[in-house]
Design a protein around this motif. Structure first.
Motif, PDB file in Angstrom:
ATOM      1  N   GLY A 159       8.186  52.899  50.992  1.00 21.38           N
ATOM      2  CA  GLY A 159       6.739  52.970  50.804  1.00 21.38           C
ATOM      3  C   GLY A 159       6.342  54.159  49.951  1.00 21.38           C
ATOM      4  N   ASP A 160       7.056  55.285  50.122  1.00 20.15           N
ATOM      5  CA  ASP A 160       6.763  56.460  49.314  1.00 20.15           C
ATOM      6  C   ASP A 160       7.193  56.252  47.866  1.00 20.15           C
ATOM      7  OD1 ASP A 160       5.640  57.865  51.385  1.00 20.15           O
ATOM      8  OD2 ASP A 160       7.502  58.845  51.960  1.00 20.15           O
ATOM      9  N   VAL A 161       8.339  55.585  47.665  1.00 23.14           N
ATOM     10  CA  VAL A 161       8.788  55.287  46.299  1.00 23.14           C
ATOM     11  C   VAL A 161       7.752  54.431  45.593  1.00 23.14           C
ATOM     12  CG1 VAL A 161      10.540  54.156  44.899  1.00 23.14           C
ATOM     13  CG2 VAL A 161      11.232  55.485  46.893  1.00 23.14           C
ATOM     14  N   ILE A 162       7.305  53.365  46.263  1.00 18.76           N
ATOM     15  CA  ILE A 162       6.306  52.467  45.679  1.00 18.76           C
ATOM     16  C   ILE A 162       5.009  53.219  45.431  1.00 18.76           C
ATOM     17  CG2 ILE A 162       4.891  50.426  46.116  1.00 18.76           C
ATOM     18  CD1 ILE A 162       7.298  49.297  47.688  1.00 18.76           C
ATOM     19  N   GLY A 163       4.593  54.040  46.413  1.00 14.73           N
ATOM     20  CA  GLY A 163       3.356  54.801  46.253  1.00 14.73           C
ATOM     21  C   GLY A 163       3.425  55.770  45.087  1.00 14.73           C
TER      22      GLY A 163
ATOM     23  N   PRO B  58      20.532  56.963  39.956  1.00  9.95           N
ATOM     24  CA  PRO B  58      21.203  56.198  40.997  1.00  9.95           C
ATOM     25  C   PRO B  58      20.323  55.300  41.848  1.00  9.95           C
ATOM     26  CG  PRO B  58      20.943  58.480  41.684  1.00  9.95           C
ATOM     27  CD  PRO B  58      20.453  58.397  40.263  1.00  9.95           C
ATOM     28  N   ASP B  59      19.031  55.507  41.903  1.00 14.18           N
ATOM     29  CA  ASP B  59      18.194  54.820  42.874  1.00 14.18           C
ATOM     30  C   ASP B  59      17.646  53.520  42.296  1.00 14.18           C
ATOM     31  OD1 ASP B  59      16.669  54.094  44.981  1.00 14.18           O
ATOM     32  OD2 ASP B  59      15.745  56.051  45.274  1.00 14.18           O
ATOM     33  N   LEU B  60      18.320  52.403  42.604  1.00 15.01           N
ATOM     34  CA  LEU B  60      17.906  51.104  42.077  1.00 15.01           C
ATOM     35  C   LEU B  60      16.602  50.630  42.692  1.00 15.01           C
ATOM     36  CD1 LEU B  60      21.330  49.231  41.929  1.00 15.01           C
ATOM     37  CD2 LEU B  60      20.116  50.379  40.090  1.00 15.01           C
ATOM     38  N   ARG B  61      16.150  51.292  43.771  1.00 13.99           N
ATOM     39  CA  ARG B  61      14.861  50.914  44.356  1.00 13.99           C
ATOM     40  C   ARG B  61      13.716  51.173  43.381  1.00 13.99           C
ATOM     41  NH1 ARG B  61      14.531  54.193  49.718  1.00 13.99           N
ATOM     42  NH2 ARG B  61      15.101  55.775  48.186  1.00 13.99           N
ATOM     43  N   LEU B  62      13.922  52.067  42.423  1.00 13.73           N
ATOM     44  CA  LEU B  62      12.905  52.293  41.405  1.00 13.73           C
ATOM     45  C   LEU B  62      12.592  51.001  40.668  1.00 13.73           C
ATOM     46  CD1 LEU B  62      14.164  55.655  39.882  1.00 13.73           C
ATOM     47  CD2 LEU B  62      12.096  55.343  41.242  1.00 13.73           C
ATOM     48  N   VAL B  63      13.632  50.235  40.343  1.00 12.41           N
ATOM     49  CA  VAL B  63      13.434  48.966  39.647  1.00 12.41           C
ATOM     50  C   VAL B  63      12.737  47.974  40.558  1.00 12.41           C
ATOM     51  CG1 VAL B  63      14.574  47.028  38.509  1.00 12.41           C
ATOM     52  CG2 VAL B  63      15.438  49.340  38.174  1.00 12.41           C
TER      53      VAL B  63
ATOM     54  N   LEU C  25       5.357  55.537  42.324  1.00 10.72           N
ATOM     55  CA  LEU C  25       5.333  54.806  41.060  1.00 10.72           C
ATOM     56  C   LEU C  25       3.958  54.217  40.804  1.00 10.72           C
ATOM     57  CD1 LEU C  25       8.770  52.965  41.296  1.00 10.72           C
ATOM     58  CD2 LEU C  25       8.230  55.011  39.988  1.00 10.72           C
ATOM     59  N   ASP C  26       3.320  53.728  41.856  1.00 10.11           N
ATOM     60  CA  ASP C  26       1.996  53.128  41.706  1.00 10.11           C
ATOM     61  C   ASP C  26       0.955  54.163  41.304  1.00 10.11           C
ATOM     62  OD1 ASP C  26       0.196  50.980  41.775  1.00 10.11           O
ATOM     63  OD2 ASP C  26      -0.443  51.479  43.805  1.00 10.11           O
ATOM     64  N   SER C  27       1.149  55.411  41.695  1.00  9.28           N
ATOM     65  CA  SER C  27       0.190  56.460  41.341  1.00  9.28           C
ATOM     66  C   SER C  27       0.407  56.974  39.924  1.00  9.28           C
ATOM     67  CB  SER C  27       0.263  57.620  42.338  1.00  9.28           C
ATOM     68  OG  SER C  27       1.532  58.242  42.299  1.00  9.28           O
ATOM     69  N   GLY C  28       1.499  56.532  39.277  1.00  3.95           N
ATOM     70  CA  GLY C  28       1.715  56.892  37.879  1.00  3.95           C
ATOM     71  C   GLY C  28       2.940  57.728  37.600  1.00  3.95           C
ATOM     72  N   ALA C  29       3.771  57.996  38.619  1.00  6.08           N
ATOM     73  CA  ALA C  29       4.983  58.784  38.390  1.00  6.08           C
ATOM     74  C   ALA C  29       5.999  57.984  37.584  1.00  6.08           C
ATOM     75  CB  ALA C  29       5.591  59.214  39.723  1.00  6.08           C
ATOM     76  N   ASP C  30       6.803  58.694  36.786  1.00  6.83           N
ATOM     77  CA  ASP C  30       7.853  58.054  36.000  1.00  6.83           C
ATOM     78  C   ASP C  30       9.153  57.934  36.785  1.00  6.83           C
ATOM     79  OD1 ASP C  30       6.920  57.985  32.890  1.00  6.83           O
ATOM     80  OD2 ASP C  30       6.034  59.681  33.923  1.00  6.83           O
ATOM     81  N   ASP C  31       9.358  58.814  37.729  1.00  9.35           N
ATOM     82  CA  ASP C  31      10.603  58.822  38.496  1.00  9.35           C
ATOM     83  C   ASP C  31      10.314  59.434  39.859  1.00  9.35           C
ATOM     84  OD1 ASP C  31      13.244  58.481  39.160  1.00  9.35           O
ATOM     85  OD2 ASP C  31      14.049  59.840  37.650  1.00  9.35           O
ATOM     86  N   TYR C  32      11.242  59.247  40.800  1.00  8.95           N
ATOM     87  CA  TYR C  32      11.066  59.679  42.186  1.00  8.95           C
ATOM     88  C   TYR C  32      12.411  60.190  42.668  1.00  8.95           C
ATOM     89  CZ  TYR C  32       9.295  59.316  47.011  1.00  8.95           C
ATOM     90  OH  TYR C  32       8.868  59.575  48.282  1.00  8.95           O
TER      91      TYR C  32
END
Length: 227
Positions: free
Chosen positions: A85-89, A190-195, A91-98
């Motif tokens: 949920g934090d990863v999605i949040g 390494p974090d494929l959840r970004l995709v 990226l949704d707020s405009g971050a390029d990476d997490y």
């Protein structure tokens, strides 16, 4: 050398970032509050922002959205919270990476290089197409403005690069590693959840019914396909 803004309220951690990045030749500025970080990101025009999620006054999501109102500076969100949920949040707020802390200086440097590579403009080609189109979607490469059936869509930088990669390979299945290379500038991240998170957000913007996608398809065990 890059001008890097670190928004981090933990003084010891902030100084550790400063030392590690300064040793690699970068100019590092520290801000300990969300409000100060948002102001510095716009007024001081850094090359990249490292943004902590948990800040004493404003959370990182809000800071990121505030920056995005006035700036397209690359933002890497840093947090100790490893949650989808934090990863999605983020990226949704405009971050390029997490990036989940703790992170080694070498990995942090690699993530910075990756977001900077992904922001480099492509070499001009007079014979290249001026737009990418599929199923009512259109990306004007000169702008780039994204529309669906003539209505302009607001996409984050990563969502835009992800969509362009899929449009450039219509009908082909792209693995998550390939999409990391296309949208984030490196398959070594390494974090494929970004995709996965970026695809989920992109579907909300380009599909009439994101629960029943007609444009952006999941090919289980392989990756994603447009068309």
């Amino acid at each position: 050398m890059l001008k890097i803004l670190v928004v981090e309220d933990n003084p010891e951690l902030a100084q550790a970032y400063r030392l590690a990045l300064s040793q690699r030749g970068h100019d590092v500025q520290i801000e300990g509050t969300g409000a100060g970080g948002a102001r510095a990101a716009i007024a001081d025009e850094p090359d990249v922002v490292l943004l902590d999620l948990m800040l004493p006054d404003i959370d990182g999501f809000s800071v990121c959205r505030h920056i995005r109102q006035d700036s397209d500076v690359p933002i890497i969100m840093l947090t100790a919270r490893d949650d989808d949920g934090d990863v999605i949040g983020g990226l949704d707020s405009g971050a390029d990476d997490y990036v989940v802390k703790p992170v080694s200086p070498g990995v942090l440097e690699a993530r910075i290089r990756a977001v900077m590579r992904s922001r480099r403009p492509a070499t001009a080609d007079p014979e290249a197409a001026t737009a990418l189109e599929y199923g009512g979607l259109r990306v004007d490469l000169a702008s780039p403005v994204v529309t669906r059936d003539g209505v302009e869509l607001e996409l984050s930088p990563n969502e835009l690069r992800l969509l362009m990669a899929l449009l450039e390979h219509q009908g082909q299945v792209l693995s998550r590693e390939q999409l990391l290379e296309q949208a984030w500038g490196s398959a070594d991240v390494p974090d494929l959840r970004l995709v996965n998170a970026a695809v989920q957000r992109l579907r909300l913007k380009i599909e009439e019914d994101p629960a029943d996608p007609q444009l952006l398809h999941t090919v289980r065990g392989f990756g994603y396909r447009l068309g």
